[in-house]
Design a protein around this motif. Structure first.
Motif, PDB file in Angstrom:
ATOM      1  N   MET A   1       0.341  25.994  45.847  1.00  0.00           N
ATOM      2  CA  MET A   1       1.082  25.490  47.001  1.00  0.00           C
ATOM      3  C   MET A   1       2.318  26.354  47.257  1.00  0.00           C
ATOM      4  SD  MET A   1       0.876  21.378  46.568  1.00  0.00           S
ATOM      5  CE  MET A   1       1.586  21.009  48.159  1.00  0.00           C
ATOM      6  N   LYS A   2       3.001  26.753  46.174  1.00  0.00           N
ATOM      7  CA  LYS A   2       4.188  27.603  46.321  1.00  0.00           C
ATOM      8  C   LYS A   2       3.808  28.927  46.955  1.00  0.00           C
ATOM      9  CE  LYS A   2       5.376  30.243  43.143  1.00  0.00           C
ATOM     10  NZ  LYS A   2       5.763  31.148  42.112  1.00  0.00           N
TER      11      LYS A   2
ATOM     12  N   GLN B   1       1.236  29.583  48.784  1.00  0.00           N
ATOM     13  CA  GLN B   1       0.811  29.344  50.158  1.00  0.00           C
ATOM     14  C   GLN B   1       2.027  29.150  51.069  1.00  0.00           C
ATOM     15  OE1 GLN B   1      -1.434  25.729  50.746  1.00  0.00           O
ATOM     16  NE2 GLN B   1      -2.678  26.677  52.327  1.00  0.00           N
ATOM     17  N   LEU B   2       3.017  28.379  50.595  1.00  0.00           N
ATOM     18  CA  LEU B   2       4.225  28.158  51.392  1.00  0.00           C
ATOM     19  C   LEU B   2       4.991  29.468  51.599  1.00  0.00           C
ATOM     20  CD1 LEU B   2       5.559  24.772  49.967  1.00  0.00           C
ATOM     21  CD2 LEU B   2       4.594  25.193  52.234  1.00  0.00           C
TER      22      LEU B   2
ATOM     23  N   GLN C   1       3.127  31.495  54.174  1.00  0.00           N
ATOM     24  CA  GLN C   1       3.342  30.948  55.511  1.00  0.00           C
ATOM     25  C   GLN C   1       4.739  31.292  56.012  1.00  0.00           C
ATOM     26  OE1 GLN C   1       2.563  26.759  55.150  1.00  0.00           O
ATOM     27  NE2 GLN C   1       0.363  26.981  55.423  1.00  0.00           N
ATOM     28  N   ALA C   2       5.725  31.169  55.128  1.00  0.00           N
ATOM     29  CA  ALA C   2       7.104  31.476  55.523  1.00  0.00           C
ATOM     30  C   ALA C   2       7.234  32.949  55.895  1.00  0.00           C
ATOM     31  CB  ALA C   2       8.070  31.114  54.399  1.00  0.00           C
TER      32      ALA C   2
END
Length: 164
Positions: A86-87, A89-90, A93-94
């Motif tokens: 998740m990290k 992926q975030l 995305q950022a």
């Protein structure tokens, strides 16, 4: 030697008193003593059985605890892996969003620069036209009078005018 060999009467009465003592003990004391011993043996056996049962339960609990610990570790590892994913992926995305925003800002800046450049060129053309008209007016007015003077006027006009 009389002292070493007991008499028949002494042996008889000793035997009779021993038999009476054995009879009394068998009649009154033997059963309670045997019951006490049997009860003690029974409580010892029960304690040993309870200890064995407790030991078996402890082994079972220990195995269950080890299994629970393994499951907890596996779950923890899965949660950590999911959190890392998740990290990542975030972060991706950022970065993507930041890149998109940066591209938009750059495009807007280029458009703004281009518009300002066009506007500046337009203003420069207007100023050059105005200067040209002024020079032409001065030259024409002086040319009629003197050619040398008209050239000086053009030169001084050019020097005195500042281009933006």
């Amino acid at each position: 030697m009389d002292l070493v060999t007991p008499g028949v009467g002494l042996l008889f009465w000793t035997t009779v008193s021993f038999l009476i003592l054995v009879f009394l003990l068998a009649k009154f004391a033997w059963k309670p003593i045997m019951n006490g011993i049997n009860a003690r043996n029974k409580s010892i056996e029960d304690a040993l059985l309870l200890a064995e049962k407790t030991k078996a339960e402890m082994l079972t609990l220990q195995a269950d605890n080890e299994r629970i610990v393994k499951e907890a570790r596996a779950e923890r590892d899965a949660l950590l892996k999911e959190a890392r994913e998740m990290k990542d992926q975030l972060i991706a995305q950022a970065k993507e969003q930041a890149q998109t925003e940066a591209d938009k800002l750059i495009a807007n800046a280029k458009d703004s620069i281009q518009k300002e450049k066009q506007q500046a060129l337009q203003e420069l053309k207007m100023q050059v036209a105005e200067i040209s008209i002024e020079i032409a007016e001065k030259v024409l007015s002086k040319e009629l009078e003197n050619k040398k003077v008209s050239e000086e006027i053009v030169a001084t006009s050019l020097k005195s005018m500042v281009l933006n």
